[in-house]
Motif scaffolding. Structure first.
Motif, mmCIF file in Angstrom:
data_model
loop_
_atom_site.group_PDB
_atom_site.id
_atom_site.type_symbol
_atom_site.label_atom_id
_atom_site.label_comp_id
_atom_site.label_asym_id
_atom_site.label_seq_id
_atom_site.Cartn_x
_atom_site.Cartn_y
_atom_site.Cartn_z
ATOM 1 N N HIS A 43 0.683 -1.214 0.305
ATOM 2 C CA HIS A 43 -0.009 -0.457 -0.011
ATOM 3 C C HIS A 43 0.824 0.853 0.148
ATOM 4 C CE1 HIS A 43 -4.059 -2.228 0.538
ATOM 5 N NE2 HIS A 43 -2.963 -3.091 1.544
ATOM 6 N N ARG A 81 -3.287 0.139 -12.718
ATOM 7 C CA ARG A 81 -4.582 -0.909 -12.968
ATOM 8 C C ARG A 81 -3.076 -1.854 -13.611
ATOM 9 N NH1 ARG A 81 -7.274 4.269 -13.416
ATOM 10 N NH2 ARG A 81 -8.742 3.901 -11.481
ATOM 11 N N GLY A 84 -1.656 -4.734 -12.444
ATOM 12 C CA GLY A 84 -1.870 -4.872 -10.873
ATOM 13 C C GLY A 84 -3.196 -4.325 -9.848
ATOM 14 N N ARG A 86 -5.258 -1.890 -7.475
ATOM 15 C CA ARG A 86 -6.500 -1.612 -6.893
ATOM 16 C C ARG A 86 -5.993 -0.728 -5.535
ATOM 17 N NH1 ARG A 86 -6.205 -4.858 -2.434
ATOM 18 N NH2 ARG A 86 -3.776 -6.443 -1.456
ATOM 19 N N ASP A 87 -7.342 -0.614 -5.402
ATOM 20 C CA ASP A 87 -7.834 0.337 -4.098
ATOM 21 C C ASP A 87 -7.413 1.413 -4.537
ATOM 22 O OD1 ASP A 87 -8.635 -2.081 -2.365
ATOM 23 O OD2 ASP A 87 -6.964 -1.761 -1.808
ATOM 24 N N THR A 99 -2.797 3.607 -3.622
ATOM 25 C CA THR A 99 -3.158 2.165 -4.692
ATOM 26 C C THR A 99 -2.166 1.189 -3.881
ATOM 27 O OG1 THR A 99 -2.961 1.155 -6.365
ATOM 28 C CG2 THR A 99 -1.120 2.077 -6.874
#
Length: 307
Positions: A43, A81, A84, A86-87, A99
């Motif tokens: 993250h 993206r 892979g 996300r968030d 992300t």
């Protein structure tokens, strides 16, 4: 972010600087940030070099700033993206996005010439409030400073209202007779609360809260203790229209007689509030959730003060 709270007046470039500082606070290389056994996904917050000083985060230019930062971030978001990611959380007060990406992609983003830094999206613990344990005890003498002479004449709380000559329970001249905060929007970041609490409804039926958003993932209607949020909101703009009997709330070890009544009034009861929930009940928030809430307060609510 080592501190739990940010308290400052944020306008224009000041908001952008505060957001950028939060992005980079305690920054370490992302390779050091992933917990053991979870190195595959990290993250992170990606801070771009171009912070567009020509379009500060002020009401007159925030729309233009959002357009510029979105255009800057678009190719990097597409790249993440495709690898892979996300968030995603896009930010505009500070030109950045958050992300969760594979470690290799985090390193690739860090090497991009448009990127100033890729830093860990750290987790911040919610404020903790110690709960008093019930105990037995005998009631001692009660000062008139704690309970009113008559339950029908509740004491005005907090005491700071009188100490600062902001308000009083009688006709004593006070600051609220001159100004109440009307026309000022105050946003605060905390846990959840009930915006329909009677003390957040004005005498004319209008609501103190003009906006309430969730950035915790729990939703605005999730069960919450709300100690932090209710304390913040009440200190700012409680209406003082409800009466509370302290005898119903104190620890049994230190009882008070029934009829120990108070009413709670905010320092600026005329102000409008924006509640930004960043902490789930008893949980933790990513720095990016705090940044996203700050971003919302500036870009959507044009808040005058952010706490």
């Amino acid at each position: 972010m080592s501190g739990r709270r940010i308290r400052r007046l944020l306008t224009g470039a000041g908001a952008a600087a505060a957001a950028a500082a939060l992005c980079t606070a305690s920054a370490v290389p992302v390779a050091q940030a992933a917990p053991a056994g979870n190195a595959a996904v990290q993250h992170v917050i990606v801070l771009l070099k171009n912070q567009h000083p020509e379009a500060p985060a002020a009401p007159a230019s925030i729309g233009r700033r959002a357009q510029l930062t979105a255009a800057d971030q678009a190719p990097l978001l597409a790249q993440a993206r495709g690898s892979g990611g996300r968030d995603f959380r896009q930010l505009h007060v500070s030109n950045a996005f958050a992300t969760a990406v594979p470690a290799a992609e985090a390193a690739k983003l860090a090497a991009d010439p448009a990127v100033a830094a890729v830093v860990p999206d750290r987790v911040v613990s919610a404020p903790r409030h110690e709960s008093e344990q019930p105990a037995t005890g005998t009631q001692g003498p009660v000062s008139s400073a704690v309970c009113p002479a008559s339950p029908s004449q509740p004491l005005l709380e907090p005491e700071a209202l009188q100490l600062t000559h902001t308000a009083s329970g009688d006709s004593t001249p006070s600051a609220q007779q001159v100004a109440t905060g009307r026309g000022v929007t105050v946003a605060f970041l905390a846990d959840g609360l009930d915006v329909n609490n009677p003390d957040f409804i004005r005498a004319d039926g209008s609501h103190v809260f003009t906006d309430y958003q969730d950035f915790s993932g729990d939703g605005v209607d999730a069960v919450t203790g709300g100690a932090e949020a209710f304390g913040d909101a009440s200190a700012i703009a409680a209406q003082g229209r409800q009466t509370y009997d302290l005898a119903q709330f104190v620890n049994p070890a230190h009882p008070l007689p029934a009829g120990c009544t108070i009413r709670i009034l905010g320092m600026a009861p005329g102000a409008s509030l924006v509640g930004l929930k960043v902490f789930p009940a008893g949980g933790f928030a990513f720095n990016s959730a705090i940044l996203a809430a700050l971003d919302w307060a500036v870009t959507h609510d044009h808040a005058d003060v952010i706490s």
